[in-house]
Design a protein around this motif. Sequence first.
Motif, PDB file in Angstrom:
ATOM      1  N   ALA A 121      -3.071  -7.392  -2.873  1.00 15.83           N
ATOM      2  CA  ALA A 121      -2.704  -5.979  -3.072  1.00 15.83           C
ATOM      3  C   ALA A 121      -2.747  -5.605  -4.547  1.00 15.83           C
ATOM      4  O   ALA A 121      -3.256  -4.544  -4.917  1.00 15.83           O
ATOM      5  N   LEU A 122      -2.197  -6.458  -5.398  1.00 16.39           N
ATOM      6  CA  LEU A 122      -2.147  -6.161  -6.836  1.00 16.39           C
ATOM      7  C   LEU A 122      -3.537  -6.118  -7.461  1.00 16.39           C
ATOM      8  O   LEU A 122      -3.774  -5.384  -8.418  1.00 16.39           O
ATOM      9  N   GLN A 123      -4.468  -6.916  -6.916  1.00 15.46           N
ATOM     10  CA  GLN A 123      -5.808  -6.998  -7.486  1.00 15.46           C
ATOM     11  C   GLN A 123      -6.815  -6.097  -6.763  1.00 15.46           C
ATOM     12  O   GLN A 123      -7.994  -6.099  -7.097  1.00 15.46           O
ATOM     13  N   ALA A 124      -6.352  -5.337  -5.785  1.00 16.87           N
ATOM     14  CA  ALA A 124      -7.255  -4.503  -4.981  1.00 16.87           C
ATOM     15  C   ALA A 124      -7.973  -3.471  -5.855  1.00 16.87           C
ATOM     16  O   ALA A 124      -7.398  -2.952  -6.822  1.00 16.87           O
ATOM     17  N   PRO A 125      -9.224  -3.144  -5.524  1.00 11.39           N
ATOM     18  CA  PRO A 125     -10.034  -2.296  -6.400  1.00 11.39           C
ATOM     19  C   PRO A 125      -9.789  -0.799  -6.270  1.00 11.39           C
ATOM     20  O   PRO A 125     -10.346  -0.028  -7.037  1.00 11.39           O
ATOM     21  N   SER A 126      -8.981  -0.358  -5.304  1.00  8.37           N
ATOM     22  CA  SER A 126      -8.764   1.080  -5.132  1.00  8.37           C
ATOM     23  C   SER A 126      -7.337   1.344  -4.681  1.00  8.37           C
ATOM     24  O   SER A 126      -6.627   0.433  -4.231  1.00  8.37           O
ATOM     25  N   LEU A 127      -6.914   2.601  -4.801  1.00  6.48           N
ATOM     26  CA  LEU A 127      -5.565   2.978  -4.383  1.00  6.48           C
ATOM     27  C   LEU A 127      -5.350   2.702  -2.900  1.00  6.48           C
ATOM     28  O   LEU A 127      -4.345   2.103  -2.507  1.00  6.48           O
ATOM     29  N   ALA A 128      -6.294   3.130  -2.062  1.00  9.70           N
ATOM     30  CA  ALA A 128      -6.133   2.944  -0.618  1.00  9.70           C
ATOM     31  C   ALA A 128      -6.050   1.463  -0.267  1.00  9.70           C
ATOM     32  O   ALA A 128      -5.245   1.063   0.588  1.00  9.70           O
ATOM     33  N   ALA A 129      -6.862   0.646  -0.919  1.00  8.95           N
ATOM     34  CA  ALA A 129      -6.838  -0.793  -0.644  1.00  8.95           C
ATOM     35  C   ALA A 129      -5.494  -1.395  -1.048  1.00  8.95           C
ATOM     36  O   ALA A 129      -4.952  -2.255  -0.351  1.00  8.95           O
ATOM     37  N   ARG A 130      -4.951  -0.969  -2.184  1.00  5.36           N
ATOM     38  CA  ARG A 130      -3.641  -1.469  -2.621  1.00  5.36           C
ATOM     39  C   ARG A 130      -2.548  -1.071  -1.629  1.00  5.36           C
ATOM     40  O   ARG A 130      -1.694  -1.886  -1.272  1.00  5.36           O
ATOM     41  N   LEU A 131      -2.562   0.182  -1.205  1.00  6.86           N
ATOM     42  CA  LEU A 131      -1.561   0.652  -0.253  1.00  6.86           C
ATOM     43  C   LEU A 131      -1.666  -0.098   1.063  1.00  6.86           C
ATOM     44  O   LEU A 131      -0.660  -0.497   1.663  1.00  6.86           O
ATOM     45  N   LEU A 132      -2.882  -0.296   1.520  1.00  8.45           N
ATOM     46  CA  LEU A 132      -3.113  -0.958   2.796  1.00  8.45           C
ATOM     47  C   LEU A 132      -2.701  -2.430   2.737  1.00  8.45           C
ATOM     48  O   LEU A 132      -1.993  -2.927   3.631  1.00  8.45           O
ATOM     49  N   ALA A 133      -3.112  -3.125   1.689  1.00  6.51           N
ATOM     50  CA  ALA A 133      -2.764  -4.541   1.563  1.00  6.51           C
ATOM     51  C   ALA A 133      -1.255  -4.736   1.407  1.00  6.51           C
ATOM     52  O   ALA A 133      -0.671  -5.645   2.012  1.00  6.51           O
ATOM     53  N   GLY A 134      -0.629  -3.896   0.598  1.00 10.08           N
ATOM     54  CA  GLY A 134       0.817  -4.000   0.420  1.00 10.08           C
ATOM     55  C   GLY A 134       1.574  -3.734   1.707  1.00 10.08           C
ATOM     56  O   GLY A 134       2.531  -4.442   2.049  1.00 10.08           O
ATOM     57  N   SER A 135       1.139  -2.719   2.465  1.00 13.62           N
ATOM     58  CA  SER A 135       1.797  -2.382   3.719  1.00 13.62           C
ATOM     59  C   SER A 135       1.650  -3.490   4.749  1.00 13.62           C
ATOM     60  O   SER A 135       2.627  -3.885   5.407  1.00 13.62           O
ATOM     61  N   ILE A 136       0.446  -4.012   4.912  1.00 14.88           N
ATOM     62  CA  ILE A 136       0.216  -5.078   5.892  1.00 14.88           C
ATOM     63  C   ILE A 136       1.032  -6.316   5.550  1.00 14.88           C
ATOM     64  O   ILE A 136       1.628  -6.956   6.428  1.00 14.88           O
ATOM     65  N   THR A 137       1.080  -6.657   4.271  1.00 13.07           N
ATOM     66  CA  THR A 137       1.872  -7.821   3.860  1.00 13.07           C
ATOM     67  C   THR A 137       3.340  -7.622   4.181  1.00 13.07           C
ATOM     68  O   THR A 137       4.016  -8.542   4.680  1.00 13.07           O
ATOM     69  N   MET A 138       3.866  -6.433   3.921  1.00 12.14           N
ATOM     70  CA  MET A 138       5.267  -6.162   4.225  1.00 12.14           C
ATOM     71  C   MET A 138       5.531  -6.136   5.730  1.00 12.14           C
ATOM     72  O   MET A 138       6.641  -6.460   6.178  1.00 12.14           O
TER      73      MET A 138
END
Length: 380
Positions: A307-324
């Motif tokens: 999530a922290l290294q994701a290349p776009s805002l949507a990717a960061r939001l998506l990765a962070g949400s799925i992890t949580m």
Amino acid sequence: MTDPRFHPLNLLRAALRPIDPVLFVLLAVILGYAFVLMQSASPERIPSLFGNAAVALSAMWLAARLSPQRLLSLALPLYAVGVLLLVAVDLFGETSKGATRWLDIGITRIQPSELMKIAMPLMLAWYFQQREGQIGLRDFILAGVLLVVPVGLILVQPDLGTSLLVTAAGFYVIFFAGLSWKLIVPVAFVGIVGVGAIVGFGDQICQPDVDWQVLREYQKHRVCTLLDPTQDPLGKGFHIIQSTIAIGSGGVVGKGWMEGTQTHLSFIPERHTDFIFSVLAEEFGLVGTLVLLASYLLLLLRGFTIALQAPSLAARLLAGSITMIFFTYAFVNMGMVSGILPVVGVPLPFISYGGTALVTLCLGVGILMSIQRSRAIAQG
């Protein structure tokens, strides 16, 4: 001359290219737990567990092959289809054990609420991506409306556990998008006061003649059983009492694989689904439990790194949400089987028996792999 692209080794490399090795190894360890515990809890389900795992891993691989942009392009149609299916469940769904959650589509039955666990964070991540650089209060309100619609439809089924998971999936996206603490703290304070009131006045509000109004009768019983399961030890409190006995009796190293008395004398309820953690604690003890917790922790750390290294805002939001969401599944399940949270029917992630939940969770892993792969491609 044979085209080198079709050499078996090159085909294997191409097939494995989307797979993040760290995520895959951690997932394999956790799925290994699932097979070992299922052999003890319900061995007759092992063949179907293999089938569920094959379908789930295939779904993970397909999601990993798609780019995050392609996945986000599916957000709106998935969300719309999910809401329409939830409406169809309300109108035409099959009722089982007092709940209407399933839709018969001829060849099989589907549970549309499971789709929303993936469609919800996809939809909100896509929406905030469209508003990047100009996200304001109006956007958070609209995101809240997008979240409330499917959650409300799931609640009326009723399905409290799934509604909580879908709510969490949407809330995490909204939070990571920049929701102000000034809006979160008052709601959290009201929630803490409400929980304190329930605990403090449990004896009075849990009387049979007290109507909670906002909750159904069975939901009231779940909360009251959490406060004091000994009030009905052979009825509504039986599940929690037997589960905590199993967890405590495992000690440090457990009773041994397939040697759990609570498990094999059928005292643990739903031992292959919601209460499979009790089987783990009884047979493998604190040591086995800590190994599983470490696997979950490493999975979360890998997810947050992506999530922290994701290349776009949507990717960061998506990765962070799925992890949580992975964290929420594990925390709620372990909390409810150990008696610190109400029993709301949330499975232990990747371990509890259930094909739909396993496919949904593995899709989440596949999305994380897709985001990590897109970053690697961007870096050349």
